[in-house]
Scaffold this motif. Sequence first.
Motif, short mmCIF file in Angstrom:
data_model
loop_
_atom_site.label_atom_id
_atom_site.label_comp_id
_atom_site.label_asym_id
_atom_site.label_seq_id
_atom_site.Cartn_x
_atom_site.Cartn_y
_atom_site.Cartn_z
N VAL A 219 0.84 -1.21 0.00
CA VAL A 219 0.00 0.00 0.00
C VAL A 219 0.87 1.25 0.00
O VAL A 219 0.60 2.22 -0.72
CB VAL A 219 -0.95 -0.01 1.21
CG1 VAL A 219 -1.70 1.31 1.32
CG2 VAL A 219 -1.95 -1.17 1.10
N SER A 220 1.95 1.25 0.79
CA SER A 220 2.84 2.42 0.86
C SER A 220 3.50 2.69 -0.48
O SER A 220 3.75 3.84 -0.85
CB SER A 220 3.90 2.22 1.94
OG SER A 220 3.30 2.21 3.23
N SER A 221 3.81 1.63 -1.23
CA SER A 221 4.44 1.83 -2.53
C SER A 221 3.45 2.33 -3.57
O SER A 221 3.82 3.03 -4.52
CB SER A 221 5.09 0.52 -3.02
OG SER A 221 4.08 -0.46 -3.27
N GLU A 222 2.16 1.99 -3.41
CA GLU A 222 1.15 2.40 -4.38
C GLU A 222 0.56 3.77 -4.11
O GLU A 222 0.11 4.46 -5.02
CB GLU A 222 0.02 1.35 -4.40
CG GLU A 222 0.42 0.00 -4.96
CD GLU A 222 0.76 0.08 -6.44
OE1 GLU A 222 0.05 0.78 -7.19
OE2 GLU A 222 1.75 -0.57 -6.85
N LEU A 223 0.52 4.18 -2.85
CA LEU A 223 -0.13 5.44 -2.50
C LEU A 223 0.45 6.65 -3.23
O LEU A 223 -0.30 7.47 -3.76
CB LEU A 223 -0.06 5.66 -0.98
CG LEU A 223 -1.25 5.15 -0.17
CD1 LEU A 223 -1.03 5.43 1.30
CD2 LEU A 223 -2.55 5.80 -0.64
N PRO A 224 1.78 6.81 -3.28
CA PRO A 224 2.31 7.98 -4.00
C PRO A 224 1.89 7.99 -5.47
O PRO A 224 1.62 9.06 -6.03
CB PRO A 224 3.83 7.80 -3.87
CG PRO A 224 4.01 6.98 -2.65
CD PRO A 224 2.85 6.04 -2.62
N LEU A 225 1.78 6.82 -6.09
CA LEU A 225 1.34 6.75 -7.48
C LEU A 225 -0.13 7.16 -7.61
O LEU A 225 -0.50 7.88 -8.55
CB LEU A 225 1.53 5.33 -8.03
CG LEU A 225 2.97 4.79 -8.00
CD1 LEU A 225 2.99 3.34 -8.46
CD2 LEU A 225 3.87 5.65 -8.88
N GLU A 232 -2.82 14.75 -11.33
CA GLU A 232 -2.80 14.95 -12.78
C GLU A 232 -4.22 15.05 -13.35
O GLU A 232 -4.48 15.82 -14.28
CB GLU A 232 -2.06 13.80 -13.46
CG GLU A 232 -0.56 13.79 -13.21
CD GLU A 232 0.09 12.52 -13.74
OE1 GLU A 232 -0.64 11.67 -14.32
OE2 GLU A 232 1.31 12.36 -13.56
N SER A 233 -5.14 14.28 -12.81
CA SER A 233 -6.50 14.24 -13.35
C SER A 233 -7.39 15.35 -12.81
O SER A 233 -8.42 15.67 -13.41
CB SER A 233 -7.15 12.89 -13.05
OG SER A 233 -7.29 12.70 -11.65
N ARG A 234 -6.99 15.96 -11.69
CA ARG A 234 -7.85 16.97 -11.07
C ARG A 234 -8.13 18.15 -12.00
O ARG A 234 -9.30 18.56 -12.11
CB ARG A 234 -7.22 17.46 -9.76
CG ARG A 234 -8.11 18.41 -8.98
CD ARG A 234 -7.57 18.61 -7.57
NE ARG A 234 -6.18 19.02 -7.60
CZ ARG A 234 -5.29 18.74 -6.65
NH1 ARG A 234 -5.65 18.03 -5.61
NH2 ARG A 234 -4.05 19.18 -6.74
N PRO A 235 -7.13 18.74 -12.69
CA PRO A 235 -7.46 19.86 -13.59
C PRO A 235 -8.43 19.46 -14.69
O PRO A 235 -9.31 20.24 -15.06
CB PRO A 235 -6.09 20.25 -14.17
CG PRO A 235 -5.10 19.75 -13.18
CD PRO A 235 -5.69 18.50 -12.62
N VAL A 236 -8.30 18.24 -15.19
CA VAL A 236 -9.22 17.78 -16.24
C VAL A 236 -10.63 17.67 -15.69
O VAL A 236 -11.61 18.11 -16.31
CB VAL A 236 -8.75 16.42 -16.80
CG1 VAL A 236 -9.74 15.91 -17.85
CG2 VAL A 236 -7.35 16.53 -17.38
N LEU A 237 -10.76 17.10 -14.49
CA LEU A 237 -12.07 16.96 -13.88
C LEU A 237 -12.68 18.32 -13.55
O LEU A 237 -13.87 18.55 -13.76
CB LEU A 237 -11.97 16.11 -12.61
CG LEU A 237 -11.54 14.65 -12.81
CD1 LEU A 237 -11.30 13.98 -11.47
CD2 LEU A 237 -12.59 13.89 -13.61
#
Length: 246
Positions: A219-225, A232-237
């Motif tokens: 989980v710790s390795s995936e969270l930063p991703l 990255e997707s927030r401006p598009v949304l």
Amino acid sequence: MARAARDNTASLPGGTAAPRHGDGDPTVRDRAPVPQHDAGDLTVGDRAPVPQHDAGDPAVRDRAPAPPHDAGVPLPPGTAPAPQRDDHAVGRFIEDFASALVEMGVPRMPARVFVALLTSDSGRLTAAELAARLQASPAAVSGAVRYLIQVGMVRREGEPGSRRHYYRAPDHVWDEVIGIRDHLMARWTGVLREGVDILGADTPAGARVAESVRFFEFVSSELPLVIARWRESRPVLDGGRAARER
């Protein structure tokens, strides 16, 4: 004398005599006539009764105090004024969401303060405003904001030229909350690794603790991703939402 007495009396049923007050009697002559109210009199019969409010009346007893709006607090640039809201519904939402946070382990009062800040249009409130909005004591609010600052869910801000302080939730609060959880998981992982060595990796208890270590490491390795993808997707949304609102 007997005749005079008879002249001044009127016969009633059953032979009872009622005195007849004459116009010469000053106690009667100067007395204002008493109005005779009748059920057919519109001024009486149609008069609406005055409602009597009682502490036992549910409509009065259960009426929640309206949380004060952010009067006098400037809104962030580019923010439109809020539409008229149902203050009772807003108060219920604050309590409902606070209860959900309590189930996740956040203490009750800090949860209520956090949601009050999250649902304010200005995004920031003073301790006095929080106390008024939540109908809480200043001491309870003070302890709550202290806790929230420690865990990164609230920040304290000053205002130039004023001794007043405001509290606000960070703009991207969930990024920060998850980041704090990531640090906690790293701490848990370190302690769990020690447990594996103590219990023995080839024992059932050691294997169970080792599984926990692998879970937290994954989980710790995936969270930063995940957080990076969200940013990255927030401006598009946000752009899509702005286009829909237009």
